[in-house]
Design a protein around this motif. Structure first.
Motif, mmCIF file in Angstrom:
data_model
loop_
_atom_site.group_PDB
_atom_site.id
_atom_site.type_symbol
_atom_site.label_atom_id
_atom_site.label_comp_id
_atom_site.label_asym_id
_atom_site.label_seq_id
_atom_site.Cartn_x
_atom_site.Cartn_y
_atom_site.Cartn_z
ATOM 1 N N THR A 1 3.975 1.727 -9.511
ATOM 2 C CA THR A 1 3.903 1.114 -8.183
ATOM 3 C C THR A 1 4.925 0.002 -8.059
ATOM 4 O O THR A 1 5.359 -0.593 -9.043
ATOM 5 N N SER A 2 5.293 -0.291 -6.812
ATOM 6 C CA SER A 2 6.287 -1.337 -6.543
ATOM 7 C C SER A 2 5.721 -2.702 -6.901
ATOM 8 O O SER A 2 4.560 -2.999 -6.618
ATOM 9 N N GLU A 3 6.542 -3.548 -7.503
ATOM 10 C CA GLU A 3 6.098 -4.883 -7.899
ATOM 11 C C GLU A 3 6.635 -5.980 -6.994
ATOM 12 O O GLU A 3 6.011 -7.016 -6.840
ATOM 13 N N SER A 4 7.820 -5.806 -6.390
ATOM 14 C CA SER A 4 8.398 -6.817 -5.509
ATOM 15 C C SER A 4 8.503 -6.262 -4.088
ATOM 16 O O SER A 4 8.297 -5.070 -3.852
ATOM 17 N N ILE A 5 8.833 -7.137 -3.145
ATOM 18 C CA ILE A 5 8.907 -6.718 -1.744
ATOM 19 C C ILE A 5 9.939 -5.618 -1.541
ATOM 20 O O ILE A 5 9.655 -4.576 -0.939
ATOM 21 N N LEU A 6 11.150 -5.819 -2.043
ATOM 22 C CA LEU A 6 12.257 -4.910 -1.758
ATOM 23 C C LEU A 6 12.192 -3.608 -2.551
ATOM 24 O O LEU A 6 13.001 -2.705 -2.310
ATOM 25 N N MET B 1 0.847 -1.189 0.000
ATOM 26 C CA MET B 1 0.000 0.000 0.000
ATOM 27 C C MET B 1 0.884 1.241 0.000
ATOM 28 O O MET B 1 2.081 1.181 0.299
ATOM 29 N N SER B 2 0.288 2.361 -0.346
ATOM 30 C CA SER B 2 0.974 3.649 -0.262
ATOM 31 C C SER B 2 0.247 4.527 0.736
ATOM 32 O O SER B 2 -0.994 4.542 0.785
ATOM 33 N N PHE B 3 1.020 5.225 1.555
ATOM 34 C CA PHE B 3 0.472 6.247 2.441
ATOM 35 C C PHE B 3 1.084 7.566 1.985
ATOM 36 O O PHE B 3 2.282 7.779 2.114
ATOM 37 N N GLN B 4 0.238 8.433 1.408
ATOM 38 C CA GLN B 4 0.749 9.628 0.733
ATOM 39 C C GLN B 4 1.815 9.211 -0.285
ATOM 40 O O GLN B 4 1.557 8.368 -1.124
ATOM 41 N N GLY B 5 3.036 9.718 -0.178
ATOM 42 C CA GLY B 5 4.057 9.408 -1.174
ATOM 43 C C GLY B 5 5.028 8.330 -0.781
ATOM 44 O O GLY B 5 6.109 8.224 -1.374
ATOM 45 N N THR B 6 4.677 7.495 0.204
ATOM 46 C CA THR B 6 5.579 6.454 0.696
ATOM 47 C C THR B 6 4.930 5.089 0.546
ATOM 48 O O THR B 6 3.781 4.887 0.953
ATOM 49 N N SER B 7 5.660 4.137 -0.027
ATOM 50 C CA SER B 7 5.127 2.794 -0.232
ATOM 51 C C SER B 7 5.528 1.885 0.926
ATOM 52 O O SER B 7 6.644 1.955 1.443
ATOM 53 N N PHE B 8 4.599 1.018 1.321
ATOM 54 C CA PHE B 8 4.811 0.062 2.407
ATOM 55 C C PHE B 8 4.523 -1.347 1.912
ATOM 56 O O PHE B 8 3.637 -1.563 1.080
ATOM 57 N N CYS B 9 5.260 -2.309 2.457
ATOM 58 C CA CYS B 9 4.964 -3.718 2.236
ATOM 59 C C CYS B 9 5.019 -4.436 3.572
ATOM 60 O O CYS B 9 6.016 -4.338 4.300
ATOM 61 N N PHE B 10 3.943 -5.136 3.900
ATOM 62 C CA PHE B 10 3.865 -5.915 5.133
ATOM 63 C C PHE B 10 3.790 -7.392 4.753
ATOM 64 O O PHE B 10 2.894 -7.808 4.029
ATOM 65 N N VAL B 11 4.758 -8.170 5.235
ATOM 66 C CA VAL B 11 4.856 -9.588 4.894
ATOM 67 C C VAL B 11 4.586 -10.418 6.141
ATOM 68 O O VAL B 11 5.285 -10.289 7.149
ATOM 69 N N CYS B 12 3.579 -11.272 6.076
ATOM 70 C CA CYS B 12 3.272 -12.202 7.173
ATOM 71 C C CYS B 12 3.598 -13.606 6.688
ATOM 72 O O CYS B 12 3.079 -14.043 5.653
#
Length: 382
Positions: A244-249, A194-205
């Protein structure tokens, strides 16, 4: 015999096709309709304002991250989550990951996914987060569910303060099965981007390979590498914004949580003596994850906070006693270990705490962490 094998093969094929077809689907309070979010049972309509790709500055948001292997036990009505979710000041975002929300038996691995326990967890979390104790304002709902995803026993959900919901966009999910045959979902990962404003986040469980043998550690390492390799997020249709980001890193901020299942490279008797002395420092020198990370075999460049709490696995049910500590216990003995972990990758994340909860609900203790995250603020397009 031939009929039995054929029948099992068809069942496996149907399960595999079902997993693939639903891999990108997730549940949330809000449903996207162009620039609008349509109100659902719990959701509030939110207009997503268009933003320029260039920002004007930074701000901070707080993120509560937790992981809990609940041992296949369905939560009962009235299960108190206050001590877990109310352990700190209210956060802006809650990222809650579970493992084994259903028993990992053949029926659940190969059959139709049982969503009943996930619905009960969501109801309990919603009730706890939106209780009067946590109230920010007079709004009916203080937190909105922006995404939740289940894969067999794994379950990941992300909640955001309702007044901040308009800043969250580009929600996507990706699942990687690493269990049966290397592809089924009894082990593996769920990732939410997801993105919050201009920063992308990835949460891996994730829930990695179990076992105390040396070969099991190698399987866990391979699970991590495969998750990083196979996690892929679909591109979003975007106007006037970057790819948008496609991979985790590829994300700006990444947090990995779960039952990573890394054990201690130590005999049970020696581990027991050190546990009795509360000598966590000596035990951590034998922690497989720290050893493998230090040697560069996995999680190179990732961070983990200092551990000052006892091993989180394996406990007797409804007890503070580790399994197999006495001859009276019927629970299968396991060498205590820090199976449940939280790591992060990328700049702009500051960990404020890294602790465990003390719920006796399952044979694992929940682990949680609080982060402050730097956010790039974007200008609205008039």
């Amino acid at each position: 015999m031939k009929f039995s094998i054929a029948k099992k093969s068809k069942l496996v094929a149907r399960k595999w096709l079902n997993l693939k077809s639903k891999a990108d689907e997730f549940y949330a309070d809000d449903i996207f309709e162009g620039p609008l979010l349509r109100k659902t049972e719990y959701g509030t309509p939110v207009r997503l304002e268009p933003y320029a790709s260039q920002g004007t500055g930074l701000k901070n948001i707080s993120i509560f991250v937790a992981t809990w292997n609940v041992g296949g036990i369905t939560p009962y009505n009235g299960l108190n989550l206050d001590d877990w979710l109310h352990s700190s000041c209210p956060a802006d975002i809650y990222v809650l990951g579970f493992q084994e929300i259903v028993p990992l038996n053949a029926g659940n691995i190969l059959g139709v996914e049982d969503n009943g326990p996930a619905a009960k967890w969501l109801a309990l979390i919603r009730q706890t987060l939106n209780s009067s104790k946590r109230s920010y304002s007079s709004d009916e709902s203080n937190y909105s569910l922006v995404a939740s995803k289940q894969m067999v026993g794994m379950f990941l959900c992300v909640w955001v303060r309702s007044d901040l919901r308009q800043h969250v966009r580009d929600l996507r999910v990706s699942c990687v099965g690493r269990g049966l045959m290397g592809y089924f979902g009894n082990k593996g990962s769920i990732s939410i981007s997801m993105s919050f404003q201009g920063t992308s986040f990835c949460f891996v469980c994730s829930h990695l390979a179990s076992g105390e043998k040396g070969c099991d550690m190698i399987r866990r390492n391979y699970d991590v590498m495969e998750i990083l390799k196979r996690t892929h997020f679909p591109q979003m249709d975007k106007i006037l914004r970057e790819k948008t980001s496609e991979s985790i890193l590829e994300h700006d901020r990444v947090i990995w949580l779960g039952d990573l299942n890394y054990r201690l490279a130590l005999q049970h008797a020696d581990t027991k003596k050190l546990v009795e002395k509360n000598d966590w420092e000596a035990l951590l020198h034998k922690d497989q994850l720290l050893i493998e990370k230090k040697t560069g075999n996995i999680f190179e460049g990732w961070n983990e906070g200092n551990i000052y709490f006892p091993p989180t696995y394996k406990y007797c049910k409804n007890s503070d006693q580790y399994a197999g500590e006495n001859s009276v216990s019927r629970t299968k003995g396991r060498t205590p270990a820090w199976c449940d972990r939280i790591l992060w990758y990328g700049k702009g994340l500051r960990q404020l705490c890294y602790v465990r909860g003390e719920s006796k609900f399952s044979d694992h203790r929940p682990v949680y962490s609080i982060f402050m995250a730097d956010i790039k603020m974007l200008d609205k397009i008039n």
